[in-house]
Design a protein around this motif. Structure first.
Motif, PDB file in Angstrom:
ATOM      1  N   GLY A 106      13.210   1.118  -7.857  1.00  0.00           N
ATOM      2  CA  GLY A 106      12.379   0.635  -6.761  1.00  0.00           C
ATOM      3  C   GLY A 106      11.790   1.780  -5.958  1.00  0.00           C
ATOM      4  O   GLY A 106      12.148   2.942  -6.140  1.00  0.00           O
ATOM      5  N   VAL A 107      10.902   1.439  -5.080  1.00  0.00           N
ATOM      6  CA  VAL A 107      10.204   2.421  -4.246  1.00  0.00           C
ATOM      7  C   VAL A 107      10.645   2.222  -2.802  1.00  0.00           C
ATOM      8  O   VAL A 107      10.564   1.122  -2.260  1.00  0.00           O
ATOM      9  CB  VAL A 107       8.669   2.234  -4.357  1.00  0.00           C
ATOM     10  CG1 VAL A 107       7.944   3.213  -3.462  1.00  0.00           C
ATOM     11  CG2 VAL A 107       8.218   2.368  -5.791  1.00  0.00           C
ATOM     12  N   GLU A 108      11.156   3.294  -2.197  1.00  0.00           N
ATOM     13  CA  GLU A 108      11.583   3.204  -0.804  1.00  0.00           C
ATOM     14  C   GLU A 108      10.365   3.288   0.109  1.00  0.00           C
ATOM     15  O   GLU A 108       9.557   4.209   0.015  1.00  0.00           O
ATOM     16  CB  GLU A 108      12.565   4.313  -0.458  1.00  0.00           C
ATOM     17  CG  GLU A 108      13.132   4.166   0.935  1.00  0.00           C
ATOM     18  CD  GLU A 108      14.215   5.178   1.252  1.00  0.00           C
ATOM     19  OE1 GLU A 108      14.572   5.281   2.433  1.00  0.00           O
ATOM     20  OE2 GLU A 108      14.701   5.852   0.329  1.00  0.00           O
ATOM     21  N   VAL A 109      10.241   2.301   0.981  1.00  0.00           N
ATOM     22  CA  VAL A 109       9.120   2.240   1.915  1.00  0.00           C
ATOM     23  C   VAL A 109       9.686   2.206   3.332  1.00  0.00           C
ATOM     24  O   VAL A 109      10.649   1.498   3.610  1.00  0.00           O
ATOM     25  CB  VAL A 109       8.265   0.968   1.665  1.00  0.00           C
ATOM     26  CG1 VAL A 109       7.154   0.845   2.692  1.00  0.00           C
ATOM     27  CG2 VAL A 109       7.695   0.987   0.257  1.00  0.00           C
ATOM     28  N   GLU A 110       9.091   2.999   4.197  1.00  0.00           N
ATOM     29  CA  GLU A 110       9.510   3.043   5.598  1.00  0.00           C
ATOM     30  C   GLU A 110       8.337   2.590   6.464  1.00  0.00           C
ATOM     31  O   GLU A 110       7.211   3.032   6.275  1.00  0.00           O
ATOM     32  CB  GLU A 110       9.921   4.460   5.963  1.00  0.00           C
ATOM     33  CG  GLU A 110      10.419   4.614   7.374  1.00  0.00           C
ATOM     34  CD  GLU A 110      10.885   6.033   7.659  1.00  0.00           C
ATOM     35  OE1 GLU A 110      11.982   6.390   7.210  1.00  0.00           O
ATOM     36  OE2 GLU A 110      10.128   6.763   8.313  1.00  0.00           O
ATOM     37  N   ASN A 154      13.641   0.608   6.747  1.00  0.00           N
ATOM     38  CA  ASN A 154      13.598   1.122   5.375  1.00  0.00           C
ATOM     39  C   ASN A 154      13.798  -0.049   4.421  1.00  0.00           C
ATOM     40  O   ASN A 154      14.665  -0.888   4.641  1.00  0.00           O
ATOM     41  CB  ASN A 154      14.695   2.169   5.141  1.00  0.00           C
ATOM     42  CG  ASN A 154      14.387   3.437   5.891  1.00  0.00           C
ATOM     43  OD1 ASN A 154      13.344   4.013   5.727  1.00  0.00           O
ATOM     44  ND2 ASN A 154      15.314   3.866   6.719  1.00  0.00           N
ATOM     45  N   LEU A 155      13.000  -0.077   3.362  1.00  0.00           N
ATOM     46  CA  LEU A 155      13.033  -1.191   2.429  1.00  0.00           C
ATOM     47  C   LEU A 155      12.800  -0.651   1.020  1.00  0.00           C
ATOM     48  O   LEU A 155      12.012   0.258   0.820  1.00  0.00           O
ATOM     49  CB  LEU A 155      11.917  -2.173   2.809  1.00  0.00           C
ATOM     50  CG  LEU A 155      11.698  -3.389   1.949  1.00  0.00           C
ATOM     51  CD1 LEU A 155      12.869  -4.356   2.119  1.00  0.00           C
ATOM     52  CD2 LEU A 155      10.403  -4.071   2.337  1.00  0.00           C
ATOM     53  N   ILE A 156      13.497  -1.219   0.042  1.00  0.00           N
ATOM     54  CA  ILE A 156      13.260  -0.900  -1.362  1.00  0.00           C
ATOM     55  C   ILE A 156      12.367  -1.987  -1.926  1.00  0.00           C
ATOM     56  O   ILE A 156      12.715  -3.163  -1.896  1.00  0.00           O
ATOM     57  CB  ILE A 156      14.587  -0.819  -2.162  1.00  0.00           C
ATOM     58  CG1 ILE A 156      15.537   0.202  -1.560  1.00  0.00           C
ATOM     59  CG2 ILE A 156      14.289  -0.523  -3.628  1.00  0.00           C
ATOM     60  CD1 ILE A 156      15.064   1.634  -1.643  1.00  0.00           C
ATOM     61  N   ALA A 212       0.833  -1.209   0.000  1.00  0.00           N
ATOM     62  CA  ALA A 212       0.000   0.000   0.000  1.00  0.00           C
ATOM     63  C   ALA A 212       0.865   1.255   0.000  1.00  0.00           C
ATOM     64  O   ALA A 212       0.567   2.230  -0.697  1.00  0.00           O
ATOM     65  CB  ALA A 212      -0.941  -0.007   1.194  1.00  0.00           C
ATOM     66  N   ALA A 213       1.952   1.251   0.752  1.00  0.00           N
ATOM     67  CA  ALA A 213       2.852   2.408   0.785  1.00  0.00           C
ATOM     68  C   ALA A 213       3.522   2.607  -0.573  1.00  0.00           C
ATOM     69  O   ALA A 213       3.659   3.741  -1.041  1.00  0.00           O
ATOM     70  CB  ALA A 213       3.904   2.226   1.877  1.00  0.00           C
ATOM     71  N   ALA A 214       3.918   1.521  -1.214  1.00  0.00           N
ATOM     72  CA  ALA A 214       4.542   1.621  -2.538  1.00  0.00           C
ATOM     73  C   ALA A 214       3.543   2.143  -3.564  1.00  0.00           C
ATOM     74  O   ALA A 214       3.874   3.013  -4.380  1.00  0.00           O
ATOM     75  CB  ALA A 214       5.083   0.259  -2.967  1.00  0.00           C
ATOM     76  N   ILE A 215       2.323   1.648  -3.533  1.00  0.00           N
ATOM     77  CA  ILE A 215       1.283   2.117  -4.463  1.00  0.00           C
ATOM     78  C   ILE A 215       1.018   3.601  -4.259  1.00  0.00           C
ATOM     79  O   ILE A 215       0.870   4.354  -5.224  1.00  0.00           O
ATOM     80  CB  ILE A 215      -0.008   1.290  -4.295  1.00  0.00           C
ATOM     81  CG1 ILE A 215       0.204  -0.119  -4.830  1.00  0.00           C
ATOM     82  CG2 ILE A 215      -1.184   1.957  -5.005  1.00  0.00           C
ATOM     83  CD1 ILE A 215      -0.921  -1.074  -4.526  1.00  0.00           C
TER      84      ILE A 215
END
Length: 56
Positions: A36-40, A49-51, A8-11
């Protein structure tokens, strides 16, 4: 549940438009696709933190 929140955060990041300029938004979107999309998120009271979805 945690995986759903990361998706959901990436979207949210991918669908957000920063500008009314189509070309600028396309460049931003391309960068997200290729890097990629960085998501915290918070896990066990720690910030993680994750890509997500790196095309590399």
């Amino acid at each position: 549940m945690l995986k759903i929140l990361r998706i959901a955060a990436a979207i949210s990041q991918v669908t957000y438009t920063e500008s009314s300029d189509l070309l600028e938004n396309n460049r931003r979107f391309h960068k997200l696709l290729t890097t990629g999309v960085e998501v915290e998120y918070i896990l066990n009271e720690e910030i993680v933190n994750l890509i997500v979805g790196s095309g590399v």
